[in-house]
Write a protein that holds these residues in place. Structure first.
Motif, short mmCIF file in Angstrom:
data_model
loop_
_atom_site.label_atom_id
_atom_site.label_comp_id
_atom_site.label_asym_id
_atom_site.label_seq_id
_atom_site.Cartn_x
_atom_site.Cartn_y
_atom_site.Cartn_z
N CYS A 112 -3.76 -14.91 -6.08
CA CYS A 112 -3.05 -13.67 -6.43
C CYS A 112 -3.74 -12.98 -7.60
O CYS A 112 -4.25 -13.63 -8.50
N GLU A 113 -3.78 -11.68 -7.53
CA GLU A 113 -4.42 -10.86 -8.58
C GLU A 113 -3.53 -9.63 -8.81
O GLU A 113 -3.03 -9.03 -7.85
N SER A 114 -3.37 -9.27 -10.10
CA SER A 114 -2.43 -8.20 -10.41
C SER A 114 -3.09 -6.87 -10.77
O SER A 114 -2.44 -5.83 -10.76
N GLU A 115 -4.38 -6.90 -11.06
CA GLU A 115 -5.00 -5.73 -11.71
C GLU A 115 -5.78 -4.88 -10.70
O GLU A 115 -6.51 -5.42 -9.86
N SER A 116 -5.66 -3.55 -10.83
CA SER A 116 -6.43 -2.70 -9.92
C SER A 116 -7.66 -2.09 -10.60
O SER A 116 -8.51 -1.50 -9.92
N TYR A 117 -7.78 -2.26 -11.90
CA TYR A 117 -8.96 -1.77 -12.64
C TYR A 117 -9.33 -0.33 -12.23
O TYR A 117 -10.49 -0.05 -11.87
N ASP A 118 -8.34 0.56 -12.23
CA ASP A 118 -8.57 1.97 -11.90
C ASP A 118 -9.14 2.18 -10.50
O ASP A 118 -9.87 3.13 -10.24
N ASP A 119 -8.85 1.28 -9.59
CA ASP A 119 -9.31 1.46 -8.21
C ASP A 119 -8.75 2.79 -7.69
O ASP A 119 -7.56 3.07 -7.85
N PRO A 120 -9.61 3.64 -7.08
CA PRO A 120 -9.14 4.95 -6.64
C PRO A 120 -7.97 4.86 -5.65
O PRO A 120 -7.10 5.74 -5.62
#
Ligand code: FAD
Ligand code: NAI
Length: 474
Positions: A33-41
Motif C-alpha cells: 500500500c502507498e498513500s502518496e501521489s507526489y503531484d501525479d497529474p
C-alpha cells in the motif's frame, strides 16, 4: 470481509517495492500500500517513494543537466571547443527530470503487474491482530496479512520558525522544482542534499551560500576526502560554505528571504531569493497505528529492529529509512530482499559493513568501510595507500584530474577495511571496493587483478599496490 494476503508491505519506496517484488517472486500472495501521489497529474498514487519521486533520481537528472551546462561554459575550452553564449532553459531541464521520474515510477507499477503484486492505494495503519494475522486499515478498507513489512520511509526534518512553503523556502521537493535559477540561493545544512542541490544551482549561475551548524565539513567522510572536497568546492567552484553557524530568525517577504545567524561571536544576516532547508530526515511512523499493536520505536522514533529487520512483534518487519542505519535507497532495497527471503525461510542477509556511500557532486565522493579516523580511534593498526587521479592517463585524457583513491588495509592480515574515492566516476569506481570488502579481499588481491588500460580503475589498482608501497605509476 477483509482482504487476505500472505505479505503486506506498507510503503512503496525502494525498501517497500523491492520487498514486495521479492516476496511475490518467492510465491507469496503480496500487496503493497502507498498513500502518496507526489503531484501525479492524474492524482494516482505513485510508487518509488522519496527516491524516485523527490530524491535520488530527480536530483541526479538535474546534476547531469547542470554538469553539461557547466562543461559547455567552462569545461570544453581546454579541449579547444568554443561554444559561444550558452543558455539554460530551466523549464526544459525540469521537464526532462519529470519525464524520467514518470517513466521510472510507472515502470514499477509495471513490475508489480508482472510479479502479481497487488497495489493498494491509501494510507496503511495497524488496527489489531497478532502472530496469525495482522489487521491493517488501508484507506478505510480492512486488510489482514500474516506478515507485514513496514517501509514507510522518511520525510525532511524542518526547523522551528522556518516555515517551508516549497516556493520560497524549500525542502528537497521544492528544491528539485525551481522554475528559474535563483540569483542568490541560501542553503541550511552542508550535508548530502545541501552539497548536491547547492552544486546544481551554483553550476546554473546562482550565488550559493551554505550555512552548516557543525564546525567540521563532511564529518562522516574520511578526513582527507573532506579536506580535498572543501578545497575544490569552495576555492575552485565558489560554493560559499560557512561552518559552525547557529541559525536565528528567518523572515521572508517581497524582497526575498533574510536568515539571521551567528558564527563565532559575530552576528550575520544572509539575504537570498530562495532557501533550501536540508538538515536531515525523520522517520515516518506517525499515523501508523504503532500504539494499537504495541510496535516498539527506538530513541529516534524509528521502528526498533534487530540485524535482520525483525521488530518486537512476531511477523512484523521494518526496512529502509524508517529503521536504523544509513538513509540510502540501496540499503533499504537490500533489506527488503533480506526480509522477503527470511519470511520464505531462506538465509536472507545484508552486509551493513559493505554499504557504499556516494555524494554526486563534481568530483564525486564515494566510500565503503571505515575512515582513517575511525580506525585510529578504534586502535586498529592499518596501512594506507593513496593515489591521485592526476597520475592516471585516462583521467588526464578526460581532463578530470582532481581527487584520489585511498585504500586502508589491516596491518597484519592485509584485509581491506575501507576505500575512499574523491574523483570523477567515484560512484562507479567504488563498486570494485564493495565487491572486495564483501568477499573479505586483501589489498594484495586487488593488486593482482588485471585492470584494463587506460581506465580510471587503474587508480584503484595503484592504490592497492601503494598499500604495500610498490605503486608502479606514481
Ligand atoms: P521512502 O522512499 O521514503 O518511501 C516510503 C514510502 O512510503 C513513501 O512513498 C510514503 O508516501 C509511503 N508511506 C509512508 N507512510 C505510509 C503509510 N502509513 N501508508 C502507506 N504509504 C506510506 N539515496 C541513495 O541511495 N542515493 C541517492 O542518490 C539519494 N539521493 C537522494 C536525494 C534526495 C534529495 C533525497 C531526499 C534522498 C536521497 N536518497 C538517496 C535517500 C533515498 O531517497 C532514501 O534512502 C530512500 O528513498 C528510502 O527508501 P524507503 O523505501 O525506506 O522510503
Ligand atoms: P544530512 O544528514 O546529510 O546533512 C544535514 C546537515 O545539516 C548536517 O551536516 C548537519 O550538521 C546540518 N544541520 C543540522 N541541523 C542544522 C541547523 N539547525 N543549522 C545548520 N545546519 C544544520 O541530511 P540531508 O542533506 O538533509 O540529507 C538527508 C539524507 O538523505 C542523507 O543523510 C542521506 O541519507 C540521504 N541522501 C543521500 C544522497 C546520496 O546518497 N547521494 C543524496 C541526498 C540525500
Amino acid at each position: 470481509m477483509a482482504k487476505q494476503f500472505d505479505v503486506l508491505v506498507i510503503g512503496g519506496g525502494p525498501g517497500g517495492y523491492v520487498a514486495a517484488i521479492r516476496a511475490a517472486q518467492l510465491g507469496f500472495n503480496t500487496a503493497c500500500c502507498e498513500s502518496e501521489s507526489y503531484d501525479d497529474p492524474k492524482g494516482e498514487v505513485r510508487l518509488g517513494g522519496t527516491c524516485l519521486n523527490v530524491g535520488c533520481i530527480p536530483s541526479k537528472a538535474l546534476l547531469q543537466s547542470s554538469e553539461h551546462f557547466d562543461n559547455a561554459r567552462h569545461g570544453f575550452v581546454m579541449h579547444g571547443i568554443s561554444t559561444g553564449e550558452v543558455a539554460i532553459d530551466v523549464k526544459t531541464m525540469v521537464k526532462r527530470k519529470d519525464n524520467i521520474v514518470t517513466q521510472l515510477t510507472g515502470g514499477i507499477k509495471g513490475l508489480f503487474k508482472k510479479n502479481k503484486v497487488t497495489l493498494l492505494s491509501g494510507h496503511g495503519k495497524f488496527t489489531g491482530g497478532g502472530e496469525d494475522g495482522w489487521e491493517v486499515d488501508v484507506a478505510g478498507e480492512a486488510v489482514v496479512a500474516k506478515h507485514v513489512i513496514v517501509a514507510t520511509g522518511s520525510r525532511p526534518r524542518h526547523l522551528d520558525g522556518i516555515p517551508v512553503d516549497n516556493k520560497l523556502i524549500c525542502d528537497n521537493a521544492g528544491a528539485l522544482a525551481f522554475d528559474a535559477v535563483p540569483k542568490r540561493l541560501g542553503v541550511i545544512g552542508a550535508g548530502v542534499i545541501g552539497l548536491e542541490l547547492g552544486s546544481v544551482w551554483k553550476r546554473l549561475g546562482a550565488e550559493v551560500t551554505i550555512l552548516e551548524a557543525l564546525p567540521e565539513f563532511l564529518a562522516a567522510a574520511d578526513a582527507a576526502v573532506a579536506k580535498e572536497a572543501w578545497k575544490v568546492f569552495t576555492k575552485k567552484q565558489g560554493l560559499d560554505i560557512r561552518l559552525g553557524v547557529k541559525i536565528g530568525k528567518v523572515a521572508s517577504g517581497k524582497k526575498g528571504i533574510t536568515v539571521e545567524y551567528e558564527m563565532g561571536d559575530e552576528s550575520h544576516v544572509l539575504e537570498c531569493d530562495k532557501l533550501i532547508v536540508s538538515v536531515g530526515r525523520v522517520p515516518n511512523t506517525e499515523g501508523l497505528g504503532c500504539e494499537a499493536v504495541g510496535l516498539q520505536l527506538d530513541e529516534r522514533g524509528r521502528v526498533a529492529v534487530d540485524d535482520h529487520c525483525r521488530s518486537n512483534l512476531p511477523n512484523v518487519w521494518a526496512v529502509g529509512d524508517v529503521v536504523r542505519g544509513p538513509m540510502l535507497a540501496h540499503k533499504g532495497m537490500e533489506e527488503g530482499v533480506m526480509v522477503a527471503e527470511l519470511i520464505a525461510g531462506q538465509a536472507g542477509h545484508c552486509n551493513y559493513d559493505a554499504v557504499p556511500w556516494v555524494i554526486y557532486t563534481h568530483p564525486e565522493i564515494a566510500w565503503v568501510g571505515k575512515t582513517e579516523q575511525q580506525l585510529k580511534s578504534a586502535g586498529v593498526e592499518y596501512r594506507a595507500g593513496q593515489i591521485p587521479f592526476s597520475a592516471n592517463g585516462r583521467a588526464l585524457g578526460q581532463g578530470e584530474t582532481s581527487g584520489f583513491i585511498k585504500m586502508l588495509a589491516d596491518a597484519k592480515t592485509d584485509q581491506i577495511l575501507g576505500v575512499h574515492v574523491i574523483g570523477t566516476n567515484a560512484s562507479e569506481l567504488i563498486s570494485e571496493a564493495v565487491v572486495a570488502m564483501e568477499f573479505h579481499a586483501s589489498s594484495e588481491d586487488i593488486a593482482r587483478i588485471v585492470h584494463a588500460h587506460p581506465t580510471l580503475s587503474e587508480v584503484m589498482h595503484e592504490a592497492a599496490l601503494s598499500v604495500d608501497k610498490r605503486p608502479l605509476h606514481f
